[in-house]
Write a protein that holds these residues in place. Structure first.
Motif, PDB file in Angstrom:
ATOM      1  N   ALA A   1       0.934  -1.399  -0.101  1.00 56.33           N
ATOM      2  CA  ALA A   1       0.124  -0.072  -0.058  1.00 56.33           C
ATOM      3  C   ALA A   1       1.019   1.257  -0.160  1.00 56.33           C
ATOM      4  CB  ALA A   1      -0.874  -0.013   1.270  1.00 56.33           C
ATOM      5  N   THR A   2       0.398   2.144  -0.916  1.00 56.41           N
ATOM      6  CA  THR A   2       1.205   3.720  -0.879  1.00 56.41           C
ATOM      7  C   THR A   2       0.137   4.658  -0.461  1.00 56.41           C
ATOM      8  OG1 THR A   2       0.638   3.914  -2.995  1.00 56.41           O
ATOM      9  CG2 THR A   2       2.800   2.663  -2.502  1.00 56.41           C
ATOM     10  N   GLY A   3       0.461   5.791  -0.128  1.00 55.03           N
ATOM     11  CA  GLY A   3      -0.456   6.749   0.027  1.00 55.03           C
ATOM     12  C   GLY A   3      -1.611   6.982  -0.909  1.00 55.03           C
ATOM     13  N   PRO A   4      -1.361   6.955  -1.985  1.00 56.55           N
ATOM     14  CA  PRO A   4      -2.568   6.818  -3.170  1.00 56.55           C
ATOM     15  C   PRO A   4      -3.529   5.613  -3.281  1.00 56.55           C
ATOM     16  CG  PRO A   4      -0.682   7.714  -4.135  1.00 56.55           C
ATOM     17  CD  PRO A   4      -0.213   6.981  -2.897  1.00 56.55           C
ATOM     18  N   THR A   5      -3.091   4.479  -2.647  1.00 55.16           N
ATOM     19  CA  THR A   5      -3.860   3.178  -2.778  1.00 55.16           C
ATOM     20  C   THR A   5      -4.491   2.987  -1.462  1.00 55.16           C
ATOM     21  OG1 THR A   5      -1.714   2.019  -2.238  1.00 55.16           O
ATOM     22  CG2 THR A   5      -2.269   2.496  -4.699  1.00 55.16           C
ATOM     23  N   LEU A   6      -4.082   3.704  -0.486  1.00 54.62           N
ATOM     24  CA  LEU A   6      -4.947   3.309   0.893  1.00 54.62           C
ATOM     25  C   LEU A   6      -6.281   2.883   0.896  1.00 54.62           C
ATOM     26  CD1 LEU A   6      -2.998   5.741   3.269  1.00 54.62           C
ATOM     27  CD2 LEU A   6      -2.503   3.074   3.098  1.00 54.62           C
ATOM     28  N   GLU A   7      -7.032   3.592   0.213  1.00 48.36           N
ATOM     29  CA  GLU A   7      -8.513   3.427   0.160  1.00 48.36           C
ATOM     30  C   GLU A   7      -8.654   2.175  -0.736  1.00 48.36           C
ATOM     31  OE1 GLU A   7     -11.604   6.600   0.197  1.00 48.36           O
ATOM     32  OE2 GLU A   7      -9.691   7.943  -0.253  1.00 48.36           O
ATOM     33  N   GLN A   8      -8.052   1.979  -1.662  1.00 44.51           N
ATOM     34  CA  GLN A   8      -8.655   0.747  -2.486  1.00 44.51           C
ATOM     35  C   GLN A   8      -7.897  -0.583  -1.636  1.00 44.51           C
ATOM     36  OE1 GLN A   8      -6.896   3.268  -3.763  1.00 44.51           O
ATOM     37  NE2 GLN A   8      -8.586   4.293  -4.920  1.00 44.51           N
ATOM     38  N   VAL A   9      -6.696  -0.519  -1.278  1.00 43.41           N
ATOM     39  CA  VAL A   9      -6.193  -1.554  -0.627  1.00 43.41           C
ATOM     40  C   VAL A   9      -6.958  -1.915   0.973  1.00 43.41           C
ATOM     41  CG1 VAL A   9      -4.056  -2.462   0.649  1.00 43.41           C
ATOM     42  CG2 VAL A   9      -3.888  -1.053  -1.503  1.00 43.41           C
ATOM     43  N   ALA A  10      -7.566  -0.919   1.481  1.00 38.53           N
ATOM     44  CA  ALA A  10      -8.421  -1.142   2.775  1.00 38.53           C
ATOM     45  C   ALA A  10      -9.408  -2.175   2.559  1.00 38.53           C
ATOM     46  CB  ALA A  10      -8.903   0.278   3.340  1.00 38.53           C
ATOM     47  N   ASP A  11     -10.161  -2.144   1.340  1.00 38.81           N
ATOM     48  CA  ASP A  11     -10.830  -3.094   1.004  1.00 38.81           C
ATOM     49  C   ASP A  11     -10.534  -4.701   1.237  1.00 38.81           C
ATOM     50  OD1 ASP A  11     -13.062  -1.242   1.123  1.00 38.81           O
ATOM     51  OD2 ASP A  11     -12.886  -1.121  -1.169  1.00 38.81           O
ATOM     52  N   ALA A  12      -9.470  -4.885   0.336  1.00 41.20           N
ATOM     53  CA  ALA A  12      -8.858  -6.261   0.545  1.00 41.20           C
ATOM     54  C   ALA A  12      -8.144  -6.451   1.840  1.00 41.20           C
ATOM     55  CB  ALA A  12      -7.403  -5.881  -0.699  1.00 41.20           C
ATOM     56  N   PHE A  13      -7.465  -5.341   2.590  1.00 42.74           N
ATOM     57  CA  PHE A  13      -7.158  -5.694   3.754  1.00 42.74           C
ATOM     58  C   PHE A  13      -8.261  -6.277   4.656  1.00 42.74           C
ATOM     59  CE2 PHE A  13      -5.777  -4.176   8.075  1.00 42.74           C
ATOM     60  CZ  PHE A  13      -4.363  -4.709   8.087  1.00 42.74           C
ATOM     61  N   GLY A  14      -9.415  -5.678   4.826  1.00 45.30           N
ATOM     62  CA  GLY A  14     -10.482  -6.194   5.511  1.00 45.30           C
ATOM     63  C   GLY A  14     -10.752  -7.384   5.271  1.00 45.30           C
ATOM     64  N   HIS A  15     -10.793  -7.811   4.017  1.00 40.37           N
ATOM     65  CA  HIS A  15     -11.035  -9.038   3.527  1.00 40.37           C
ATOM     66  C   HIS A  15     -10.162 -10.165   3.972  1.00 40.37           C
ATOM     67  CE1 HIS A  15     -12.881 -12.387   1.019  1.00 40.37           C
ATOM     68  NE2 HIS A  15     -11.356 -12.724   0.632  1.00 40.37           N
ATOM     69  N   VAL A  16      -9.026 -10.017   3.966  1.00 45.67           N
ATOM     70  CA  VAL A  16      -7.825 -10.842   4.285  1.00 45.67           C
ATOM     71  C   VAL A  16      -7.956 -11.078   6.006  1.00 45.67           C
ATOM     72  CG1 VAL A  16      -5.415 -11.045   4.928  1.00 45.67           C
ATOM     73  CG2 VAL A  16      -6.170 -10.218   2.776  1.00 45.67           C
TER      74      VAL A  16
END
Length: 147
Positions: free
Chosen positions: A68-83
């Motif tokens: 994850a990087t600053g610009p991708t935090l919101e998108q990666v958050a969904d995947a993080f929650g799933h994991v």
């Protein structure tokens, strides 16, 4: 240096960048999943995701590389929650300082909805992470969930 695992909530701790020994220590501490939120090559000398995955898997741990990087935090958050929802716990997530992982958890938690924004910010602060800069975004997700 010992593993610096900081509990956020039951079943999830965050940590600064891990070493090979930290992965072994995480295994000994009972962690069952490691999430790496740090992009490879962010800093010279950091353990690569491939090396970390090999070590973790040799110990029987689930390993997830989710940079994850600053610009991708919101998108990666969904995947993080799933994991978090689908991986064996307890989970140790790491990045450079632990802050990125904490932000990802906070955004995923706000979207999922078991805590309000103040509870999310308190949990982060109790682990040593100040997410006040993200408070409006966290609040926006918790408010949109309530509507």
């Amino acid at each position: 240096m010992a593993l610096d695992a900081r509990p956020l909530v039951d079943g999830l701790s965050v940590s600064p960048q891990v070493t090979e020994q930290d992965i072994r220590d995480a295994h000994e501490a009972g962690f069952r999943t490691i999430i790496n939120n740090r992009p490879d090559g962010e800093e010279p000398g950091q353990l690569s995701s491939a090396q970390a995955a090999e070590i973790a898997r040799s110990l029987g741990l689930t390993y997830v590389y989710q940079p994850a990087t600053g610009p991708t935090l919101e998108q990666v958050a969904d995947a993080f929650g799933h994991v978090l929802a689908t991986s064996p716990g307890p989970v140790l997530a790491h990045c450079r300082s632990g802050t990125r992982c904490t932000i990802l958890w906070a955004l995923a938690e706000a979207k999922a909805g078991s805590r309000d924004s103040e509870a999310i910010l308190r949990a982060a602060a109790s682990a040593g992470y100040d997410l006040s800069a993200y408070a409006p975004l966290i609040a926006r997700y918790t408010q949109s969930r309530a509507e």
